[in-house]
Design an enzyme around this catalytic site. Structure first.
Site, short mmCIF file in Angstrom:
data_model
loop_
_atom_site.label_atom_id
_atom_site.label_comp_id
_atom_site.label_asym_id
_atom_site.label_seq_id
_atom_site.Cartn_x
_atom_site.Cartn_y
_atom_site.Cartn_z
N ARG A 79 -1.28 15.58 -13.74
CA ARG A 79 -2.64 15.80 -14.24
C ARG A 79 -2.94 17.28 -14.26
O ARG A 79 -2.79 17.96 -13.24
CB ARG A 79 -3.61 15.08 -13.31
CG ARG A 79 -4.92 14.74 -13.97
CD ARG A 79 -5.25 13.31 -14.22
NE ARG A 79 -4.69 12.20 -13.57
CZ ARG A 79 -5.41 11.29 -12.93
NH1 ARG A 79 -6.69 11.45 -12.77
NH2 ARG A 79 -4.84 10.22 -12.47
N SER B 237 -7.13 9.71 -16.97
CA SER B 237 -7.99 8.73 -16.32
C SER B 237 -9.45 9.15 -16.37
O SER B 237 -10.03 9.30 -17.43
CB SER B 237 -7.50 8.50 -14.89
OG SER B 237 -8.24 7.48 -14.27
N HIS B 238 -10.05 9.39 -15.19
CA HIS B 238 -11.48 9.70 -15.10
C HIS B 238 -11.77 11.19 -15.14
O HIS B 238 -12.93 11.59 -15.06
CB HIS B 238 -12.03 9.13 -13.80
CG HIS B 238 -11.36 9.71 -12.57
ND1 HIS B 238 -10.17 9.23 -12.10
CD2 HIS B 238 -11.70 10.74 -11.77
CE1 HIS B 238 -9.81 9.93 -11.04
NE2 HIS B 238 -10.72 10.85 -10.82
N LYS C 264 0.98 9.05 -16.54
CA LYS C 264 1.32 8.07 -15.51
C LYS C 264 2.62 7.40 -15.95
O LYS C 264 2.75 6.96 -17.10
CB LYS C 264 0.22 7.02 -15.35
CG LYS C 264 -1.10 7.56 -14.81
CD LYS C 264 -2.13 6.45 -14.67
CE LYS C 264 -3.44 6.97 -14.09
NZ LYS C 264 -4.46 5.90 -13.95
N ASP D 140 -13.28 2.92 -16.21
CA ASP D 140 -12.96 4.35 -16.21
C ASP D 140 -12.24 4.71 -17.51
O ASP D 140 -12.08 3.87 -18.40
CB ASP D 140 -12.15 4.75 -14.97
CG ASP D 140 -10.75 4.15 -14.93
OD1 ASP D 140 -10.48 3.20 -15.69
OD2 ASP D 140 -9.93 4.64 -14.14
N ASP E 264 -9.17 5.36 -18.58
CA ASP E 264 -7.98 4.66 -19.07
C ASP E 264 -8.08 3.16 -18.84
O ASP E 264 -7.12 2.43 -19.08
CB ASP E 264 -6.70 5.23 -18.46
CG ASP E 264 -6.66 5.16 -16.94
OD1 ASP E 264 -7.73 5.07 -16.31
OD2 ASP E 264 -5.55 5.22 -16.37
N ASP F 273 -8.12 1.08 -16.39
CA ASP F 273 -7.39 0.27 -15.42
C ASP F 273 -8.25 -0.08 -14.21
O ASP F 273 -7.87 -0.90 -13.39
CB ASP F 273 -6.08 0.95 -14.98
CG ASP F 273 -6.30 2.31 -14.33
OD1 ASP F 273 -7.43 2.84 -14.38
OD2 ASP F 273 -5.32 2.87 -13.80
N ARG F 274 -9.44 0.54 -14.10
CA ARG F 274 -10.37 0.24 -13.00
C ARG F 274 -11.66 -0.30 -13.57
O ARG F 274 -12.08 0.06 -14.67
CB ARG F 274 -10.67 1.49 -12.19
CG ARG F 274 -9.53 1.98 -11.34
CD ARG F 274 -9.99 3.09 -10.42
NE ARG F 274 -10.44 4.27 -11.15
CZ ARG F 274 -11.36 5.12 -10.69
NH1 ARG F 274 -11.95 4.92 -9.53
NH2 ARG F 274 -11.68 6.19 -11.39
N HIS G 68 -9.24 -0.32 -7.80
CA HIS G 68 -7.93 -0.71 -8.32
C HIS G 68 -7.62 -2.09 -7.74
O HIS G 68 -7.67 -2.29 -6.52
CB HIS G 68 -6.85 0.27 -7.88
CG HIS G 68 -6.84 1.55 -8.63
ND1 HIS G 68 -6.37 1.66 -9.93
CD2 HIS G 68 -7.24 2.79 -8.29
CE1 HIS G 68 -6.48 2.91 -10.34
NE2 HIS G 68 -7.01 3.62 -9.36
#
Length: 463
Positions: free
Chosen positions: A26, A110-111, A120, A255, A257, A259-260, A342
């Site tokens: 990142r 992501s966020h 990732k 978020d 991407d 995934d959460r 998660h």
């Protein structure tokens, strides 16, 4: 195709070392994360996985297409084929890596704010790649490329193809529950201009009795409405207001991407990641009696209590997806949850998915036939501080000082310092990347929680 040697490679090599984190890559674009770095990571990933093909997807950030192109070139130089999944949520890429049994990479930050991008990685079967499972090996090869010492190109150049898996992914998500048994509900999802804007409607169109409204559904990596970080309460406020104003049964905050997911009840009150973990554990254990369920050590005490009450076996883990996926594999756990929202599922290749978690919440809400504000109550038994970050010069020294202040309490060092004082407990962890200490504390009631937070913060900052 000849090896690509970027200009000013030594400086970029040093920069790469700073952006490879414990679980992913990142950095800011273009000074830390750029086409040269993405190309080098493609070379490193291809050599590490030693597989005939690599899957790659990306989120909606403007830098994504250029980075994916450079990454794919690095992979193909090593004789490995690339399957481009296009725009994809992280959990869609995990699904692809599991379903197609191929390693994958998704370009996402992501966020993080708009100026960031990253990667990732996962292995075939969606197995994790972290600092102890190959990420630093990938980094080291990429650094050699950036320093002007790339490995030789392969005898053949890999091919590039595309694959659309959104429909198959949506079918997979809804397969976790009996969608015909879900009661009619009105759901509003704030996708924060992130990848939820693509995947959430694709899933909910398969459940006609649920009316879905999407807030900020346009894919826009500049995040014009609010940051795609629902862990921060201020980023849930628009959703909470819309739930109440529109009379919705449930709100879902994804978020960047996707995934959460964080869940909001019909009264506009958010559920903590611990509460959602407890609800999901109870739901899943109903169909998997006696199974093992993981929870990270920051989750509320209510989580292992609910797991035991539901006939399951709770296992406490360190924070982070690499650790949880590894322990899921070792124990055969059916589910794992983290305070950070998660949620990991055995039948999702042990990978996390906010959408699958959402399906289980709706399933449990339908089964209970009550409002979410009522259904949540048995799972909320204590008062917590949330995560409080304090900047300190010497985090490890502070942790030792705090440990000596509680000599009679039960302590462990599974992840940072956890101190159990009976009616209350806390965990103090150093950040992986910054001179910060992260405090999480839980007590029997709000007054006690607040008092002990003051006590701990005074101790942390006293040096």
């Amino acid at each position: 195709m000849s090896a690509h040697v970027p200009p000013s490679s030594g400086a970029r090599s040093a920069e790469l070392s700073s952006i490879v984190k414990a679980y992913d890559v990142r950095g800011t674009v273009p000074d830390q994360m750029n086409a040269d770095v993405a190309h080098a990571l493609g070379v490193g990933f291809a050599r590490f996985v030693d597989a005939p093909r690599v899957l790659v997807g990306r989120d909606m950030r403007p830098s994504g297409p250029e980075l994916v192109d450079a990454f794919a070139r690095g992979v193909m130089e090593q004789g490995v084929d690339v399957v481009d999944l296009g725009l994809a949520s992280t959990d869609l890429v995990y699904f692809a890596a599991g379903r197609l049994d191929a390693p994958g990479a998704v370009f996402t930050a992501s966020h993080n704010p708009a100026g960031y991008n990253g990667v990732k990685f996962c292995l075939s079967g969606a197995r994790p790649v972290g600092q102890d499972t190959g990420l630093f090996t990938i980094r080291d090869t990429a650094m050699q490329v950036l320093d002007g010492h790339p490995p030789a190109d392969a005898a053949r150049t890999g091919s590039l193809s595309t694959r659309a898996l959104l429909s198959a992914f949506a079918d997979h998500v809804v397969s976790f529950v009996d969608t015909a048994g879900l009661r009619p509900m009105r759901v509003v999802a704030d996708t924060a201009n992130g990848m939820g804007g693509l995947v959430v409607p694709a899933v909910f169109e398969r459940i006609p009795q649920i009316v879905l409204e999407v807030m900020y559904g346009e894919l826009d990596g500049t995040f014009p409405n609010h940051p795609a970080d629902p862990l921060q309460p201020e980023n849930q406020r628009d959703l909470q207001a819309r739930v109440v104003a529109g009379g919705f049964d449930v709100g879902l905050a994804f978020d960047g991407d996707a995934d959460r997911v964080f869940v909001v009840d019909e009264a506009g009150r958010g559920l903590s990641g611990s509460t959602t973990t407890a609800i999901l554990a109870a739901t899943i254990l109903r169909s998997h009696p006696g199974a093992t369920v993981l929870h990270n050590l920051i989750c509320s005490r209510a989580v292992p209590e609910v797991i035991l009450e539901s006939g399951g076996v709770p296992v406490r883990t360190k924070v982070g997806h690499s650790f949880i996926k590894q322990i899921m594999a070792e124990t055969g756990a059916v589910f794992g949850g983290e305070h950070s929202a998660h949620y990991y599922f055995l039948d999702n290749f042990r990978a996390d998915s906010g959408l699958i978690a959402s399906m289980f919440v709706l399933d449990e809400l339908s089964r209970s036939n009550s409002d979410l504000s009522v259904m949540r109550k048995p799972y909320e038994r204590y008062s917590s501080s949330g995560e409080i970050n304090t900047q300190v010069e010497h985090p490890l020294d502070v942790i030792e000082r705090v440990a000596t202040a509680y000599p009679d309490a039960t302590q462990d060092r599974l992840d940072g310092l956890t101190v159990d004082c009976g009616p209350w407990w806390f965990n103090l962890r150093p950040s992986n990347t910054e001179p910060l200490l992260r405090l999480n504390l839980e007590a029997s009631d709000r007054t006690a929680c607040d008092q002990h937070v003051v006590e701990l913060l005074a101790l942390i900052t006293s040096g």
